[in-house]
Motif scaffolding. Sequence first.
Motif, PDB file in Angstrom:
ATOM      1  N   GLU A 322       7.930  29.422   8.354  1.00  0.00           N
ATOM      2  CA  GLU A 322       6.574  29.513   7.823  1.00  0.00           C
ATOM      3  C   GLU A 322       6.265  30.938   7.370  1.00  0.00           C
ATOM      4  O   GLU A 322       5.623  31.138   6.330  1.00  0.00           O
ATOM      5  CB  GLU A 322       5.567  29.071   8.890  1.00  0.00           C
ATOM      6  N   GLU A 323       6.699  31.925   8.135  1.00  0.00           N
ATOM      7  CA  GLU A 323       6.458  33.306   7.729  1.00  0.00           C
ATOM      8  C   GLU A 323       7.190  33.639   6.429  1.00  0.00           C
ATOM      9  O   GLU A 323       6.669  34.364   5.581  1.00  0.00           O
ATOM     10  CB  GLU A 323       6.893  34.258   8.844  1.00  0.00           C
ATOM     11  N   ILE A 324       8.407  33.113   6.284  1.00  0.00           N
ATOM     12  CA  ILE A 324       9.133  33.330   5.029  1.00  0.00           C
ATOM     13  C   ILE A 324       8.383  32.697   3.866  1.00  0.00           C
ATOM     14  O   ILE A 324       8.250  33.288   2.792  1.00  0.00           O
ATOM     15  CB  ILE A 324      10.562  32.767   5.146  1.00  0.00           C
ATOM     16  N   ASP A 325       7.850  31.495   4.086  1.00  0.00           N
ATOM     17  CA  ASP A 325       7.116  30.819   3.020  1.00  0.00           C
ATOM     18  C   ASP A 325       5.816  31.537   2.686  1.00  0.00           C
ATOM     19  O   ASP A 325       5.395  31.573   1.526  1.00  0.00           O
ATOM     20  CB  ASP A 325       6.823  29.379   3.431  1.00  0.00           C
ATOM     21  N   LEU A 326       5.142  32.094   3.703  1.00  0.00           N
ATOM     22  CA  LEU A 326       3.895  32.810   3.444  1.00  0.00           C
ATOM     23  C   LEU A 326       4.126  34.027   2.558  1.00  0.00           C
ATOM     24  O   LEU A 326       3.266  34.396   1.758  1.00  0.00           O
ATOM     25  CB  LEU A 326       3.262  33.240   4.775  1.00  0.00           C
ATOM     26  N   ARG A 327       5.271  34.667   2.704  1.00  0.00           N
ATOM     27  CA  ARG A 327       5.575  35.829   1.867  1.00  0.00           C
ATOM     28  C   ARG A 327       6.076  35.428   0.485  1.00  0.00           C
ATOM     29  O   ARG A 327       5.980  36.202  -0.463  1.00  0.00           O
ATOM     30  CB  ARG A 327       6.650  36.694   2.533  1.00  0.00           C
ATOM     31  N   SER A 328       6.632  34.232   0.368  1.00  0.00           N
ATOM     32  CA  SER A 328       7.350  33.845  -0.843  1.00  0.00           C
ATOM     33  C   SER A 328       6.452  33.359  -1.961  1.00  0.00           C
ATOM     34  O   SER A 328       6.953  32.920  -2.991  1.00  0.00           O
ATOM     35  CB  SER A 328       8.382  32.757  -0.509  1.00  0.00           C
ATOM     36  N   ILE A 329       5.124  33.401  -1.772  1.00  0.00           N
ATOM     37  CA  ILE A 329       4.239  32.976  -2.867  1.00  0.00           C
ATOM     38  C   ILE A 329       4.039  34.096  -3.881  1.00  0.00           C
ATOM     39  O   ILE A 329       3.394  33.876  -4.912  1.00  0.00           O
ATOM     40  CB  ILE A 329       2.869  32.512  -2.319  1.00  0.00           C
ATOM     41  N   GLY A 330       4.569  35.288  -3.597  1.00  0.00           N
ATOM     42  CA  GLY A 330       4.445  36.407  -4.532  1.00  0.00           C
ATOM     43  C   GLY A 330       3.406  37.404  -4.075  1.00  0.00           C
ATOM     44  O   GLY A 330       2.292  37.029  -3.700  1.00  0.00           O
ATOM     45  N   VAL A 559     -21.257  19.006  -0.408  1.00  0.00           N
ATOM     46  CA  VAL A 559     -21.164  19.675  -1.698  1.00  0.00           C
ATOM     47  C   VAL A 559     -19.759  20.248  -1.834  1.00  0.00           C
ATOM     48  O   VAL A 559     -19.232  20.869  -0.914  1.00  0.00           O
ATOM     49  CB  VAL A 559     -22.213  20.795  -1.809  1.00  0.00           C
ATOM     50  N   GLN A 560     -19.150  20.014  -2.979  1.00  0.00           N
ATOM     51  CA  GLN A 560     -17.773  20.458  -3.186  1.00  0.00           C
ATOM     52  C   GLN A 560     -17.695  21.983  -3.194  1.00  0.00           C
ATOM     53  O   GLN A 560     -18.522  22.659  -3.792  1.00  0.00           O
ATOM     54  CB  GLN A 560     -17.239  19.900  -4.507  1.00  0.00           C
ATOM     55  N   HIS A 561     -16.685  22.496  -2.520  1.00  0.00           N
ATOM     56  CA  HIS A 561     -16.469  23.934  -2.482  1.00  0.00           C
ATOM     57  C   HIS A 561     -15.192  24.276  -3.235  1.00  0.00           C
ATOM     58  O   HIS A 561     -14.271  23.476  -3.319  1.00  0.00           O
ATOM     59  CB  HIS A 561     -16.366  24.432  -1.035  1.00  0.00           C
ATOM     60  N   ARG A 562     -15.148  25.469  -3.768  1.00  0.00           N
ATOM     61  CA  ARG A 562     -14.006  25.916  -4.571  1.00  0.00           C
ATOM     62  C   ARG A 562     -13.054  26.724  -3.702  1.00  0.00           C
ATOM     63  O   ARG A 562     -13.455  27.668  -3.038  1.00  0.00           O
ATOM     64  CB  ARG A 562     -14.482  26.772  -5.741  1.00  0.00           C
ATOM     65  N   LEU A 563     -11.813  26.325  -3.746  1.00  0.00           N
ATOM     66  CA  LEU A 563     -10.761  27.067  -3.061  1.00  0.00           C
ATOM     67  C   LEU A 563      -9.621  27.311  -4.037  1.00  0.00           C
ATOM     68  O   LEU A 563      -9.208  26.385  -4.751  1.00  0.00           O
ATOM     69  CB  LEU A 563     -10.229  26.293  -1.846  1.00  0.00           C
ATOM     70  N   PRO A 564      -9.120  28.517  -4.093  1.00  0.00           N
ATOM     71  CA  PRO A 564      -8.000  28.773  -5.009  1.00  0.00           C
ATOM     72  C   PRO A 564      -6.739  28.073  -4.549  1.00  0.00           C
ATOM     73  O   PRO A 564      -6.482  27.924  -3.353  1.00  0.00           O
ATOM     74  CB  PRO A 564      -7.843  30.301  -4.949  1.00  0.00           C
ATOM     75  N   ARG A 565      -5.956  27.633  -5.520  1.00  0.00           N
ATOM     76  CA  ARG A 565      -4.686  26.994  -5.190  1.00  0.00           C
ATOM     77  C   ARG A 565      -3.691  28.051  -4.752  1.00  0.00           C
ATOM     78  O   ARG A 565      -3.527  29.079  -5.397  1.00  0.00           O
ATOM     79  CB  ARG A 565      -4.127  26.247  -6.407  1.00  0.00           C
ATOM     80  N   ILE A 566      -3.044  27.804  -3.629  1.00  0.00           N
ATOM     81  CA  ILE A 566      -1.996  28.702  -3.153  1.00  0.00           C
ATOM     82  C   ILE A 566      -0.675  28.238  -3.751  1.00  0.00           C
ATOM     83  O   ILE A 566      -0.261  27.095  -3.550  1.00  0.00           O
ATOM     84  CB  ILE A 566      -1.927  28.702  -1.621  1.00  0.00           C
ATOM     85  N   PRO A 567       0.004  29.087  -4.516  1.00  0.00           N
ATOM     86  CA  PRO A 567       1.258  28.659  -5.158  1.00  0.00           C
ATOM     87  C   PRO A 567       2.302  28.259  -4.122  1.00  0.00           C
ATOM     88  O   PRO A 567       2.292  28.725  -2.987  1.00  0.00           O
ATOM     89  CB  PRO A 567       1.708  29.899  -5.946  1.00  0.00           C
ATOM     90  N   ARG A 568       3.205  27.391  -4.548  1.00  0.00           N
ATOM     91  CA  ARG A 568       4.264  26.978  -3.637  1.00  0.00           C
ATOM     92  C   ARG A 568       5.276  28.118  -3.474  1.00  0.00           C
ATOM     93  O   ARG A 568       5.435  28.966  -4.356  1.00  0.00           O
ATOM     94  CB  ARG A 568       4.965  25.736  -4.161  1.00  0.00           C
ATOM     95  N   PRO A 569       5.960  28.170  -2.359  1.00  0.00           N
ATOM     96  CA  PRO A 569       6.937  29.252  -2.135  1.00  0.00           C
ATOM     97  C   PRO A 569       8.086  29.177  -3.125  1.00  0.00           C
ATOM     98  O   PRO A 569       8.560  28.098  -3.488  1.00  0.00           O
ATOM     99  CB  PRO A 569       7.420  28.995  -0.705  1.00  0.00           C
ATOM    100  N   ARG A 570       8.537  30.337  -3.552  1.00  0.00           N
ATOM    101  CA  ARG A 570       9.702  30.445  -4.430  1.00  0.00           C
ATOM    102  C   ARG A 570      10.674  31.427  -3.778  1.00  0.00           C
ATOM    103  O   ARG A 570      10.402  32.614  -3.708  1.00  0.00           O
ATOM    104  CB  ARG A 570       9.315  30.938  -5.822  1.00  0.00           C
ATOM    105  N   HIS A 571      11.790  30.905  -3.299  1.00  0.00           N
ATOM    106  CA  HIS A 571      12.744  31.703  -2.550  1.00  0.00           C
ATOM    107  C   HIS A 571      13.806  32.234  -3.502  1.00  0.00           C
ATOM    108  O   HIS A 571      14.770  31.562  -3.834  1.00  0.00           O
ATOM    109  CB  HIS A 571      13.384  30.863  -1.435  1.00  0.00           C
ATOM    110  N   LYS A 572      13.610  33.467  -3.936  1.00  0.00           N
ATOM    111  CA  LYS A 572      14.550  34.073  -4.868  1.00  0.00           C
ATOM    112  C   LYS A 572      15.774  34.654  -4.161  1.00  0.00           C
ATOM    113  O   LYS A 572      16.825  34.782  -4.762  1.00  0.00           O
ATOM    114  CB  LYS A 572      13.837  35.183  -5.653  1.00  0.00           C
ATOM    115  N   VAL A 573      15.622  35.030  -2.902  1.00  0.00           N
ATOM    116  CA  VAL A 573      16.727  35.585  -2.131  1.00  0.00           C
ATOM    117  C   VAL A 573      17.191  34.530  -1.149  1.00  0.00           C
ATOM    118  O   VAL A 573      16.391  33.956  -0.428  1.00  0.00           O
ATOM    119  CB  VAL A 573      16.291  36.862  -1.382  1.00  0.00           C
TER     120      VAL A 573
END
Length: 656
Positions: A322-330, A559-573
């Motif tokens: 999970e920590e690797i994925d949290l960093r891998s969004i850029g 009432v609908q609230h706005r939340l930004p989309r968190i990109p999916r992880p991209r593991h380049k290494v």
Amino acid sequence: MMEATEQEDLIADAGQFVAPPNGGMNELLNVGEEDNIQGQMEEFLGPQTQYNEEEEERKYYRRKRLGVIKNVVAASLGAMMVYSVYMGLLQMQLILHYDMTYREVKYSNLGLEDIDRKMLMGINVTPIIGLLYTPVLIRFLGTKWMMFLASGIYALFVSTNYWERYYTLVPSAVAIGVAIVPLWASLGNYITRMAQQYYEYVNYKEEHVQEQKRLPKGACHSYIIIFQSVFYLIFNLSLVFAELPMRLVLNSHLHENKHILANVKICGAEIKGMIPGFNTTVLTNLPRSMLLIKVESVLMGFAFLAMIIFLVLCGPAYRPTEEIDLRSIGWGNIFQLPFKHLRDYRLRLLCPFFIYSGLEVLFAITGFSLSYGVCILGLKHLWLLIVVYGLSSSIFSALSLFLLRLPRWVCLVGGAAVHAVLIIALLAFSTKPDRPEYLGPLLVISVLWGLGTALNKTGVSTLLGMLYAEEKERLDFIYTIYHWWQAIAIFIVYLWSDLPMRVNDTFWKQYSKHSLNLIYDHCIYLTLSVQAKLSILLATLLLSCYCYCVMERRVAKKVQHRLPRIPRPRHKVKGYRYLEEDNSDESDSEKSVEEENDENLEEEMPSADGEEEEQDAGSVGADSPRVWRRGAGGQQHRWEDGHLQGAENEDKQVVE
């Protein structure tokens, strides 16, 4: 000749056939031993009659739950020790540096007043840029390691007091200003994550827990309430322990009230500035240097102990993957997401409460304790007022446990009501200095203010945890925003207590026109008077309550609230956990299935650089990190994404 050879052959055959008796026995024994070993192996590897798998699993998760409780208590103790050392040392340092005799005898040409002013500027001004770097630091280092590093910075501040110079005190104070927001954001994130983990270990048999899917809405709210109460119950004791240096060391060196308050004319709401006329010599005799070194050494030891507690006793907040994925969004996305989360109306409407929670604590420690406590009772009673305030806020933090049965607005509104009554009473309270008969009423005010602080602090932290309990990828952003607004409140308090005096020394003396002097006198009164501070505090409190009621009403109406989309992880290494292409144990059929799944995901998922989407708190995939696990048959599950799974079970959000 033929007969002789035949006899010899018979004898040779007989010699080969007739074996020694011991050799035959050894072969039989070897065969028996092999059968015995094979039987023992089958017995060892086979199903054990005395082994209960469910019981062992239950014991395992019970140990996990105890580990989570240990993590919460350890994080609370570590934070309590860090702030006990920091506030106790800072208070002792400021009192010593305030005394003119101490400055002239020990540091005649050093300019301690200027050093203290710049040191306070570093502590109070630096946190306003915390929103820029806090999420990046937390995701780069990890939540646990961020707490450890921040506690090390506080220990560095303690160590610089062994050699009080400009180049030691001011840089360490700036470092503390840099570490304040990351430390508190990590602590809030850590306590909430422990509540989520505890829920997972209690309900380990549930399908959504085993498959590492998002938690059901409201599932872990009770654990968030309990853990936040425990944290603040322990942490608020830091105000108690911070007064030990003052009580045990400095109190015996202080002058009596007749000397300290000789030129003070009025106390309470009518004061302009801190305490006009307060004597610049407060020490009867200077403390011995060895005594101060011993005190600083004890504080240094507790600072190191807090670091060890964070390092050894606190477990990780996330799984390694999970920590690797949290960093891998850029890192660019990590930098931008705190600003994008401010589009959520829930956070925007809670911002006044964030500011008020910072203002009221600083007013209790600096404004009330000085303008009312020290001015009326004397400097020797300062420790008593703060100890009573700390004990009160610690004990009353347990009242937030009533949120297990009551609505969540009770905590915040109750604390706001208590503070509103006290602020109105303080606005009307002024008296002469050195009045010991007011000790009882001032202690009652300290207790009640601690009650309001306890309800406010636990209420805000619990509310944030409940609003974003199912979105563990957003917790560091949310708590960063909360404590960044508190840093803004610290900056505001620093401005109204220090900046006008500096303007008086520089700007206004150069332009001495009569009209400008009148404007300056009026502005300095509004800025520095206790009445103005209390009025600002009351206005902020009323605005906070109004905005909070609006927020709760909108949430109730869904009432609908706005939340930004968190990109999916991209593991380049490629790490040891992400060797998809180089996995030697993977069959060709498994490779082909994974490639097809990846292609389908690429087609259906939007790009990481696209515009943000509005989504409900229940949408899974944009918020969940990449989850890989082995199934019962050994086949690897594909990445679970909320755009593909589970979205139909949640409320839909409008896509912008």
